[in-house]
Design a protein around this motif. Structure first.
Motif, mmCIF file in Angstrom:
data_model
loop_
_atom_site.group_PDB
_atom_site.id
_atom_site.type_symbol
_atom_site.label_atom_id
_atom_site.label_comp_id
_atom_site.label_asym_id
_atom_site.label_seq_id
_atom_site.Cartn_x
_atom_site.Cartn_y
_atom_site.Cartn_z
ATOM 1 N N ALA A 42 31.555 18.793 5.336
ATOM 2 C CA ALA A 42 32.285 19.936 4.793
ATOM 3 C C ALA A 42 33.752 19.668 5.107
ATOM 4 O O ALA A 42 34.161 19.718 6.271
ATOM 5 N N HIS A 43 34.532 19.348 4.086
ATOM 6 C CA HIS A 43 35.911 18.907 4.303
ATOM 7 C C HIS A 43 36.713 19.909 5.123
ATOM 8 O O HIS A 43 37.558 19.542 5.940
ATOM 9 N N THR A 44 36.442 21.175 4.927
ATOM 10 C CA THR A 44 37.203 22.230 5.591
ATOM 11 C C THR A 44 36.994 22.277 7.106
ATOM 12 O O THR A 44 37.800 22.858 7.819
ATOM 13 N N ILE A 45 35.901 21.668 7.612
ATOM 14 C CA ILE A 45 35.697 21.610 9.071
ATOM 15 C C ILE A 45 35.640 20.169 9.558
ATOM 16 O O ILE A 45 35.202 19.904 10.681
ATOM 17 N N ALA A 46 36.105 19.238 8.739
ATOM 18 C CA ALA A 46 36.111 17.835 9.140
ATOM 19 C C ALA A 46 37.326 17.528 10.004
ATOM 20 O O ALA A 46 38.369 18.184 9.901
ATOM 21 N N SER A 47 37.180 16.534 10.855
ATOM 22 C CA SER A 47 38.281 16.075 11.696
ATOM 23 C C SER A 47 38.272 14.552 11.701
ATOM 24 O O SER A 47 37.234 13.925 11.505
ATOM 25 N N PHE A 48 39.437 13.969 11.934
ATOM 26 C CA PHE A 48 39.514 12.509 11.951
ATOM 27 C C PHE A 48 40.690 12.056 12.814
ATOM 28 O O PHE A 48 41.615 12.824 13.094
ATOM 29 N N ASN A 64 34.670 4.887 19.095
ATOM 30 C CA ASN A 64 34.440 4.158 17.837
ATOM 31 C C ASN A 64 34.293 5.084 16.638
ATOM 32 O O ASN A 64 34.211 4.622 15.497
ATOM 33 N N VAL A 65 34.256 6.395 16.890
ATOM 34 C CA VAL A 65 34.050 7.370 15.816
ATOM 35 C C VAL A 65 35.390 7.775 15.213
ATOM 36 O O VAL A 65 36.298 8.199 15.922
ATOM 37 N N GLY A 66 35.496 7.633 13.884
ATOM 38 C CA GLY A 66 36.746 7.954 13.205
ATOM 39 C C GLY A 66 36.759 9.305 12.539
ATOM 40 O O GLY A 66 37.817 9.906 12.355
ATOM 41 N N VAL A 67 35.558 9.809 12.164
ATOM 42 C CA VAL A 67 35.454 11.088 11.458
ATOM 43 C C VAL A 67 34.324 11.903 12.066
ATOM 44 O O VAL A 67 33.234 11.376 12.308
ATOM 45 N N GLU A 116 34.586 27.602 18.925
ATOM 46 C CA GLU A 116 34.352 26.400 19.712
ATOM 47 C C GLU A 116 34.538 25.110 18.919
ATOM 48 O O GLU A 116 34.340 24.017 19.451
ATOM 49 N N ARG A 117 34.912 25.223 17.637
ATOM 50 C CA ARG A 117 34.970 24.017 16.793
ATOM 51 C C ARG A 117 35.847 22.918 17.395
ATOM 52 O O ARG A 117 35.409 21.778 17.564
ATOM 53 N N PHE A 118 37.110 23.229 17.686
ATOM 54 C CA PHE A 118 38.028 22.191 18.165
ATOM 55 C C PHE A 118 37.561 21.599 19.492
ATOM 56 O O PHE A 118 37.615 20.383 19.689
ATOM 57 N N ALA A 119 37.120 22.448 20.388
ATOM 58 C CA ALA A 119 36.673 21.972 21.707
ATOM 59 C C ALA A 119 35.526 20.978 21.555
ATOM 60 O O ALA A 119 35.504 19.929 22.221
ATOM 61 N N LYS A 120 34.582 21.280 20.682
ATOM 62 C CA LYS A 120 33.427 20.398 20.487
ATOM 63 C C LYS A 120 33.830 19.088 19.823
ATOM 64 O O LYS A 120 33.359 18.014 20.213
ATOM 65 N N GLN A 121 34.692 19.161 18.828
ATOM 66 C CA GLN A 121 35.066 17.943 18.128
ATOM 67 C C GLN A 121 35.962 17.042 18.980
ATOM 68 O O GLN A 121 35.789 15.816 18.975
ATOM 69 N N VAL A 122 36.884 17.619 19.719
ATOM 70 C CA VAL A 122 37.735 16.809 20.600
ATOM 71 C C VAL A 122 36.892 16.131 21.671
ATOM 72 O O VAL A 122 37.055 14.933 21.950
ATOM 73 N N LYS A 123 35.976 16.853 22.283
ATOM 74 C CA LYS A 123 35.096 16.291 23.302
ATOM 75 C C LYS A 123 34.304 15.113 22.729
ATOM 76 O O LYS A 123 34.169 14.063 23.372
ATOM 77 N N HIS A 124 33.816 15.275 21.506
ATOM 78 C CA HIS A 124 33.022 14.222 20.875
ATOM 79 C C HIS A 124 33.882 12.995 20.583
ATOM 80 O O HIS A 124 33.435 11.853 20.779
ATOM 81 N N PHE A 125 35.104 13.198 20.137
ATOM 82 C CA PHE A 125 36.017 12.081 19.918
ATOM 83 C C PHE A 125 36.253 11.313 21.218
ATOM 84 O O PHE A 125 36.207 10.078 21.241
#
Length: 273
Positions: free
Chosen positions: A153-159, A112-115, A98-107
């Motif tokens: 954790a750089h390995t699961i970070a998105s920006f 205003n969130v960059g990372v 679910e990582r990508f789905a959660k991070q894309v939704k949050h973006f």
């Protein structure tokens, strides 16, 4: 049609980990992505194995620019990315479905969130520890935590690729390219968030390229130097200089004392597993 997300991973001599990260990316519930893998001058069978993976899934794009080094290889891969969100991934770590789905939704809910990062399971073979790492989730707390430790954790970070463009990409430093990169983005007034959910697993072991490349004492010294920059350039309270100064003591502590110090004085939220 351009994908919404670009996953970027660099690999140097990662033949023994080909089946670690890649399946966890291809099995994401969110499927609108391209998966850019930069073969950073591997001398083993990594490139051939990556090309085999490329044939199996049209989302995989293998680049082979020769030996660039970590930061340059990342920038090379991101420069080819078509997505507006960049998802980082290391070859020897795992992203949960679910990582990508959660991070894309949050973006999309927070322009205003960059990372964006999240909670992760950290398996440290060097110290014999396994715990749930729960960094701060709010912008102010994350930026203050940068004076103490690396709160992503750089390995699961998105920006956002837009943020990467604004700062001219990852700084081509020999060490701590992630913390230096976050600092540059913070100075462009982007907000930082961590999702309070476990998004993946990060493995620390003596045989990794990162650990073989940098001596522990040098890493601590470099970390203290960048932390001082964080305090100065983000205008954090002067008393926080106690954290980078304390690095000179921390590196000599026994493992059990380091754990206590990290969780008490350092304020790192961790739950043993």
């Amino acid at each position: 049609m351009k994908p919404n997300v670009s996953v970027v991973m660099t690999v140097f001599n990662g033949e023994s980990h080909i089946d670690t990260a890649i399946p966890s990316i291809l099995n994401q519930t969110y499927s609108d992505f391209e998966f850019i893998i930069v073969n950073d001058g591997s001398t083993d069978s990594t490139f051939e194995l990556l090309k085999e993976q490329e044939k199996k899934d049209r989302r995989i794009i293998v680049l082979d620019p020769g030996r660039l080094g970590f930061a340059k290889a990342l920038n090379h891969g991101i420069s080819k990315a078509k997505g507006k969100y960049i998802m980082r991934q290391d070859i020897d770590d795992i992203s949960y479905p679910e990582r990508f789905a959660k991070q894309v939704k949050h973006f999309e809910e927070n322009p205003n969130v960059g990372v964006i990062g999240g909670y992760s399971i950290l398996v440290d073979e060097n110290r014999g520890e396994r715990y749930n790492r729960m960094p701060p989730t709010s912008d102010n707390d994350i930026k203050r935590a940068m004076a103490k430790y690396i709160p992503f954790a750089h390995t699961i970070a998105s920006f956002r690729k837009e943020a990467w463009d604004q700062v001219g990409g990852y700084p081509e430093a020999g060490n701590l390219v992630d913390l230096r990169f976050w600092l540059n983005i913070a100075k462009k007034d982007w907000a930082f968030h961590n999702i309070p959910s476990i998004l993946g697993e990060h493995y620390v072991y003596g045989g990794s390229f990162w650990h073989k490349s940098f001596k522990y004492a040098d890493r601590q010294k470099d970390l203290a130097t960048v932390q001082k920059r964080v305090i100065k350039e983000l205008g954090l309270p002067y008393w926080m200089y106690v954290y980078p100064i304390g690095r000179s003591i921390y590196r000599y502590m026994p493992k059990n004392i380091k754990k206590f110090t990290r969780r008490s004085v350092g304020g790192s939220r961790e739950r043993d597993l």
